[in-house]
Design a protein around this motif. Sequence first.
Motif, PDB file in Angstrom:
ATOM      1  N   SER A  52       0.826  -1.203   0.000  1.00 35.54           N
ATOM      2  CA  SER A  52       0.000   0.000   0.000  1.00 35.54           C
ATOM      3  C   SER A  52       0.865   1.261   0.000  1.00 35.54           C
ATOM      4  CB  SER A  52      -0.911  -0.013   1.228  1.00 35.54           C
ATOM      5  OG  SER A  52      -1.642   1.166   1.323  1.00 35.54           O
ATOM      6  N   ARG A  53       1.905   1.264   0.814  1.00 41.93           N
ATOM      7  CA  ARG A  53       2.781   2.430   0.908  1.00 41.93           C
ATOM      8  C   ARG A  53       3.505   2.672  -0.422  1.00 41.93           C
ATOM      9  NH1 ARG A  53       5.984   2.565   6.121  1.00 41.93           N
ATOM     10  NH2 ARG A  53       4.032   3.409   6.845  1.00 41.93           N
ATOM     11  N   ILE A  54       3.953   1.623  -1.072  1.00 45.57           N
ATOM     12  CA  ILE A  54       4.641   1.768  -2.360  1.00 45.57           C
ATOM     13  C   ILE A  54       3.694   2.378  -3.389  1.00 45.57           C
ATOM     14  CG2 ILE A  54       5.609   0.477  -4.316  1.00 45.57           C
ATOM     15  CD1 ILE A  54       6.766  -1.486  -2.151  1.00 45.57           C
ATOM     16  N   LEU A  55       2.489   1.852  -3.473  1.00 45.18           N
ATOM     17  CA  LEU A  55       1.523   2.365  -4.451  1.00 45.18           C
ATOM     18  C   LEU A  55       1.123   3.808  -4.143  1.00 45.18           C
ATOM     19  CD1 LEU A  55      -0.720  -0.801  -4.863  1.00 45.18           C
ATOM     20  CD2 LEU A  55       1.056   0.034  -6.420  1.00 45.18           C
ATOM     21  N   LYS A  56       0.882   4.103  -2.870  1.00 45.14           N
ATOM     22  CA  LYS A  56       0.506   5.475  -2.489  1.00 45.14           C
ATOM     23  C   LYS A  56       1.621   6.463  -2.793  1.00 45.14           C
ATOM     24  CE  LYS A  56      -2.764   4.337   1.161  1.00 45.14           C
ATOM     25  NZ  LYS A  56      -3.017   4.322   2.602  1.00 45.14           N
ATOM     26  N   GLU A  57       2.846   6.076  -2.497  1.00 40.51           N
ATOM     27  CA  GLU A  57       3.976   6.979  -2.741  1.00 40.51           C
ATOM     28  C   GLU A  57       4.193   7.196  -4.239  1.00 40.51           C
ATOM     29  OE1 GLU A  57       6.814   9.696  -1.973  1.00 40.51           O
ATOM     30  OE2 GLU A  57       5.478   8.772  -0.498  1.00 40.51           O
ATOM     31  N   LEU A  58       4.088   6.135  -5.025  1.00 40.33           N
ATOM     32  CA  LEU A  58       4.215   6.305  -6.476  1.00 40.33           C
ATOM     33  C   LEU A  58       3.122   7.238  -6.999  1.00 40.33           C
ATOM     34  CD1 LEU A  58       5.142   2.691  -7.627  1.00 40.33           C
ATOM     35  CD2 LEU A  58       6.574   4.739  -7.844  1.00 40.33           C
ATOM     36  N   TYR A  59       1.889   7.043  -6.513  1.00 38.02           N
ATOM     37  CA  TYR A  59       0.797   7.922  -6.945  1.00 38.02           C
ATOM     38  C   TYR A  59       1.066   9.365  -6.521  1.00 38.02           C
ATOM     39  CZ  TYR A  59      -3.653  10.210  -7.451  1.00 38.02           C
ATOM     40  OH  TYR A  59      -4.612  11.111  -7.794  1.00 38.02           O
ATOM     41  N   ALA A  60       1.526   9.560  -5.294  1.00 35.69           N
ATOM     42  CA  ALA A  60       1.822  10.912  -4.807  1.00 35.69           C
ATOM     43  C   ALA A  60       2.889  11.576  -5.681  1.00 35.69           C
ATOM     44  CB  ALA A  60       2.281  10.859  -3.355  1.00 35.69           C
ATOM     45  N   ASP A  65       3.865  18.530  -8.168  1.00 34.00           N
ATOM     46  CA  ASP A  65       4.487  19.455  -9.120  1.00 34.00           C
ATOM     47  C   ASP A  65       5.917  19.822  -8.739  1.00 34.00           C
ATOM     48  OD1 ASP A  65       2.256  19.516 -10.734  1.00 34.00           O
ATOM     49  OD2 ASP A  65       1.383  21.254  -9.724  1.00 34.00           O
ATOM     50  N   GLY A  66       6.307  19.524  -7.507  1.00 36.71           N
ATOM     51  CA  GLY A  66       7.667  19.811  -7.070  1.00 36.71           C
ATOM     52  C   GLY A  66       8.678  18.787  -7.545  1.00 36.71           C
ATOM     53  N   ILE A  67       8.202  17.717  -8.118  1.00 35.40           N
ATOM     54  CA  ILE A  67       9.082  16.661  -8.628  1.00 35.40           C
ATOM     55  C   ILE A  67       9.299  16.894 -10.119  1.00 35.40           C
ATOM     56  CG2 ILE A  67       9.212  14.178  -9.078  1.00 35.40           C
ATOM     57  CD1 ILE A  67       7.771  13.702  -6.485  1.00 35.40           C
ATOM     58  N   PRO A  68      10.523  16.745 -10.599  1.00 38.19           N
ATOM     59  CA  PRO A  68      10.779  16.939 -12.035  1.00 38.19           C
ATOM     60  C   PRO A  68       9.842  16.086 -12.896  1.00 38.19           C
ATOM     61  CG  PRO A  68      12.842  16.615 -10.851  1.00 38.19           C
ATOM     62  CD  PRO A  68      11.732  16.362  -9.873  1.00 38.19           C
ATOM     63  N   SER A  69       9.434  16.656 -14.016  1.00 40.66           N
ATOM     64  CA  SER A  69       8.436  15.995 -14.865  1.00 40.66           C
ATOM     65  C   SER A  69       8.888  14.614 -15.351  1.00 40.66           C
ATOM     66  CB  SER A  69       8.068  16.880 -16.054  1.00 40.66           C
ATOM     67  OG  SER A  69       9.189  17.100 -16.873  1.00 40.66           O
ATOM     68  N   GLU A  70      10.171  14.431 -15.625  1.00 42.08           N
ATOM     69  CA  GLU A  70      10.647  13.120 -16.082  1.00 42.08           C
ATOM     70  C   GLU A  70      10.497  12.055 -14.987  1.00 42.08           C
ATOM     71  OE1 GLU A  70      15.334  14.119 -15.299  1.00 42.08           O
ATOM     72  OE2 GLU A  70      14.282  14.906 -17.030  1.00 42.08           O
ATOM     73  N   LEU A  71      10.732  12.440 -13.739  1.00 40.81           N
ATOM     74  CA  LEU A  71      10.564  11.504 -12.629  1.00 40.81           C
ATOM     75  C   LEU A  71       9.083  11.233 -12.377  1.00 40.81           C
ATOM     76  CD1 LEU A  71      12.032   9.817 -10.551  1.00 40.81           C
ATOM     77  CD2 LEU A  71      12.042  11.789  -9.025  1.00 40.81           C
ATOM     78  N   ARG A  72       8.251  12.256 -12.500  1.00 41.99           N
ATOM     79  CA  ARG A  72       6.795  12.070 -12.362  1.00 41.99           C
ATOM     80  C   ARG A  72       6.296  11.100 -13.421  1.00 41.99           C
ATOM     81  NH1 ARG A  72       6.025  17.776 -12.148  1.00 41.99           N
ATOM     82  NH2 ARG A  72       4.857  17.594 -14.072  1.00 41.99           N
ATOM     83  N   LYS A  73       6.759  11.292 -14.643  1.00 39.27           N
ATOM     84  CA  LYS A  73       6.334  10.425 -15.747  1.00 39.27           C
ATOM     85  C   LYS A  73       6.798   8.982 -15.521  1.00 39.27           C
ATOM     86  CE  LYS A  73       6.027  12.325 -19.683  1.00 39.27           C
ATOM     87  NZ  LYS A  73       4.721  12.399 -20.239  1.00 39.27           N
TER      88      LYS A  73
END
Length: 98
Positions: A52-60, A65-73
């Motif tokens: 659950s924590r892994i999935l929630k963190e990936l979704y977060a 928007d503070g995370i670089p777009s390539e990492l978000r993608k």
Amino acid sequence: MVEVLKASAGSGKTYTLANKYIGLLLESDDRYAYRHILAVTFTNKATDEMKSRILKELYAMTTDDGIPSELRKKAEVVLCNILHDYSAFAVSTIDRFF
């Protein structure tokens, strides 16, 4: 590579394992890296919490928007792949592993 973490109860093992797991996923060039990573915990509760924590963190990460777009993608691709191939998302108890 095998990495063993040892700590007492309530010291944050599940949190640390989840973060290491996410780090391995995002550092890998393989979009299916989760198929090659096995996380082992002691209890079913810890297994469920870690997944659950892994999935929630990936979704977060996909919505921050503070995370670089390539990492978000990349987080979005990994999350989507895990959800579509959930049976290959290997987090299990040590008893089930053996």
